[in-house]
Write a protein that holds these residues in place. Structure first.
Motif, mmCIF file in Angstrom:
data_model
loop_
_atom_site.group_PDB
_atom_site.id
_atom_site.type_symbol
_atom_site.label_atom_id
_atom_site.label_comp_id
_atom_site.label_asym_id
_atom_site.label_seq_id
_atom_site.Cartn_x
_atom_site.Cartn_y
_atom_site.Cartn_z
ATOM 1 N N LEU A 34 1.107 7.627 17.663
ATOM 2 C CA LEU A 34 1.180 8.339 16.397
ATOM 3 C C LEU A 34 0.019 7.828 15.555
ATOM 4 O O LEU A 34 -0.141 6.620 15.403
ATOM 5 N N ASN A 66 0.470 13.607 15.276
ATOM 6 C CA ASN A 66 -0.018 13.454 13.902
ATOM 7 C C ASN A 66 0.727 14.447 13.014
ATOM 8 O O ASN A 66 1.088 15.528 13.469
ATOM 9 N N TYR A 121 5.419 -1.992 2.247
ATOM 10 C CA TYR A 121 5.552 -0.525 2.355
ATOM 11 C C TYR A 121 6.744 0.017 1.549
ATOM 12 O O TYR A 121 7.131 1.170 1.733
ATOM 13 N N TYR A 127 5.221 6.046 4.999
ATOM 14 C CA TYR A 127 5.712 5.031 5.943
ATOM 15 C C TYR A 127 7.157 5.342 6.329
ATOM 16 O O TYR A 127 7.570 5.151 7.467
ATOM 17 N N ARG A 152 4.288 3.128 24.200
ATOM 18 C CA ARG A 152 3.777 3.339 22.838
ATOM 19 C C ARG A 152 2.630 2.381 22.541
ATOM 20 O O ARG A 152 2.736 1.178 22.807
ATOM 21 N N GLU A 154 -0.190 1.375 19.408
ATOM 22 C CA GLU A 154 -0.617 1.518 18.008
ATOM 23 C C GLU A 154 -2.091 1.124 17.847
ATOM 24 O O GLU A 154 -2.654 0.447 18.707
ATOM 25 N N PRO A 155 -2.677 1.497 16.722
ATOM 26 C CA PRO A 155 -4.043 1.056 16.430
ATOM 27 C C PRO A 155 -4.153 -0.478 16.397
ATOM 28 O O PRO A 155 -3.178 -1.163 16.074
ATOM 29 N N HIS A 295 -0.394 -7.684 18.088
ATOM 30 C CA HIS A 295 -0.392 -6.741 16.967
ATOM 31 C C HIS A 295 -0.274 -7.626 15.737
ATOM 32 O O HIS A 295 0.605 -8.474 15.676
HETATM 33 P P1 GDP Z 1 2.828 -1.354 10.782
HETATM 34 O O1 GDP Z 1 2.431 -1.718 12.176
HETATM 35 O O2 GDP Z 1 4.300 -1.404 10.562
HETATM 36 O O3 GDP Z 1 2.050 -2.104 9.746
HETATM 37 O O4 GDP Z 1 2.474 0.214 10.547
HETATM 38 P P2 GDP Z 1 1.202 1.041 11.001
HETATM 39 O O5 GDP Z 1 0.334 1.306 9.824
HETATM 40 O O6 GDP Z 1 0.555 0.453 12.211
HETATM 41 O O7 GDP Z 1 1.896 2.429 11.410
HETATM 42 C C1 GDP Z 1 2.683 2.543 12.555
HETATM 43 C C2 GDP Z 1 2.178 3.694 13.418
HETATM 44 O O8 GDP Z 1 2.332 4.915 12.740
HETATM 45 C C3 GDP Z 1 0.704 3.599 13.785
HETATM 46 O O9 GDP Z 1 0.541 4.150 15.078
HETATM 47 C C4 GDP Z 1 0.031 4.441 12.721
HETATM 48 O O10 GDP Z 1 -1.162 4.966 13.204
HETATM 49 C C5 GDP Z 1 1.082 5.521 12.495
HETATM 50 N N1 GDP Z 1 1.145 6.026 11.114
HETATM 51 C C6 GDP Z 1 1.509 5.345 9.999
HETATM 52 N N2 GDP Z 1 1.509 6.144 8.908
HETATM 53 C C7 GDP Z 1 1.159 7.372 9.346
HETATM 54 C C8 GDP Z 1 0.974 8.650 8.701
HETATM 55 O O11 GDP Z 1 1.171 8.808 7.499
HETATM 56 N N3 GDP Z 1 0.589 9.692 9.504
HETATM 57 C C9 GDP Z 1 0.380 9.557 10.850
HETATM 58 N N4 GDP Z 1 -0.012 10.627 11.556
HETATM 59 N N5 GDP Z 1 0.541 8.378 11.482
HETATM 60 C C10 GDP Z 1 0.920 7.301 10.748
#
Ligand code: GDP
Ligand code: MN
Length: 348
Positions: A34, A66, A121, A127, A152, A154-155, A295
């Motif tokens: 995502l 997305n 968040y 979020y 799964r 993530e970035p 991560h």
């Molecule tokens: P954290 O790991 O909890 O800090 O959150 P992240 O910012 O990594 O978000 C979790 C996942 O959801 C990642 O794969 C993000 O790219 C995705 N993501 C977060 N917010 C959004 C959004 O508003 N839109 C989309 N399309 N993806 C999102």
């Protein structure tokens, strides 16, 4: 060169080498991410890691989801990096918006309060949609319906060791449904009533709670209270048919109606974890010790030097979170009567 045979490719021949793929069948599996268009260069890093350590040998597909349309640059770059097929899906608005039973004013007030309390968040709407989507919808996206297994990604993640076998096949062969690499305690302020909502669900749907589950991982008093342990869901390899089962969907729907995705800030990690802990048999949950992973801010680096050398690991064992006091891994080991790896005391 031995001179007698023409090499498969010569610098001038122009013939392209086929990718060095592992032999054998493939599972019905895909990576899933995502992301927003703005995540491109951070997800590019993750893909490069996953490809180098695993997927260049297996060439599994990759589904990108997305809430907006992916732009051409995002598609071009990610398609070039992934060795399997890439697919791009837009999330339907119904899956990324407030359900009609949610009181928007109440939700807005909660975000204000959480902002003041500086809960991470806590003031974010997107979020919350993200957490709800990952909890209840990604596995039902039309592009995901073709698959049985997902991983799964993530970035900005890193993988630190070679993975030389098919992890999806491992899951299937060993009857695993869900897996993790890191586990820890959730911020209490984000899920104050998640356990109450769960107890309501177990009362109304006792048929979905399996015997020999992992309740002991989640609770220290036989289910009265939640100890906040959860599997970190930014890494998951799991079975999509389980998430699409009546048991899981009933659980998600009951949580959704309880409202905590918006009136609190329930994360998809505790939701998946509680579901797996109560609705899967404990031996259907797998700890991938051999997937060395980062991560922000936590690292899982496999305990045991020989293992790390054999798998060309480049993580610093001092950064391993497994035996840290804030990790829940010891509980998982105790619940499953697993012996802790040799040398773990030195890494505590
Ligand atoms: P954290 O790991 O909890 O800090 O959150 P992240 O910012 O990594 O978000 C979790 C996942 O959801 C990642 O794969 C993000 O790219 C995705 N993501 C977060 N917010 C959004 C959004 O508003 N839109 C989309 N399309 N993806 C999102
Ligand atoms: Mn993340």
């Amino acid at each position: 060169q031995n001179g007698s045979e023409k090499p498969a490719t010569s610098p001038n021949g122009g013939a392209k080498l086929p990718p060095a793929t592992a032999s054998g069948d493939r599972m019905n599996a895909t990576f899933v991410t995502l992301a927003r268009n703005s995540d491109l260069w951070e997800i590019a890093k993750s893909i490069r890691n996953v490809e180098d350590r695993f997927n260049r040998k297996f060439n599994y597909d990759w589904v990108f989801l997305n809430d907006d349309d992916f732009n051409d640059e995002f598609k071009k770059v990610t398609t070039a990096l992934v060795s399997g097929k890439t697919k791009y899906g837009k999330i339907p608005t119904e899956h990324w918006s407030f359900p009609d039973f949610i009181d928007q004013d109440r939700a807005a007030k909660v975000r204000e309060e959480m902002k003041e309390k500086k809960i991470i968040y806590g003031d974010s709407i997107s979020y919350r949609h993200m957490c709800r989507y990952e909890s209840g919808f990604f596995f039902r996206h039309p592009l995901m319906l073709d698959y049985e297994w997902y991983w799964r990604v993530e970035p900005s993640i890193e993988l630190y060791c070679d993975i030389n076998y098919d992890t999806f096949k491992f899951m299937a062969d060993n009857k695993k449904k869900y897996s993790f690499v890191l586990s820890l305690y959730e911020y209490v302020d984000t899920i104050p009533t998640l356990w109450d909502a769960t107890k309501n669900f177990t009362k109304t749907h006792p048929q979905h709670i399996v015997k020999d589950n992992s309740l002991k991982f989640l609770s220290d008093d036989d289910g009265e209270n939640y100890n906040h342990c959860h599997f970190w869901s930014n890494f998951e390899i799991g079975n999509l048919d389980w998430l699409r089962s009546d048991a899981y969907i009933d659980y998600f729907n009951s949580l959704d109606h309880a409202g905590g995705f918006f009136y609190e800030r329930w994360g998809d990690a505790p939701v998946h974890s509680v579901a797996a802990g109560l609705m899967l048999k404990k031996d259907e949950i797998h700890f991938f010790n051999d997937i060395a992973y980062y991560h922000v801010p936590f690292t899982h680096c496999p305990t045991g030097e020989q293992y790390r050398l054999d798998h060309k690991c480049h993580c610093n064992p001092k950064e391993n979170f497994d035996w840290n006091g804030y990790s829940c891994l010891s509980r998982y080991f105790e619940l499953n009567n697993m012996a802790k790896p040799e040398g773990y005391e030195k890494e505590q």
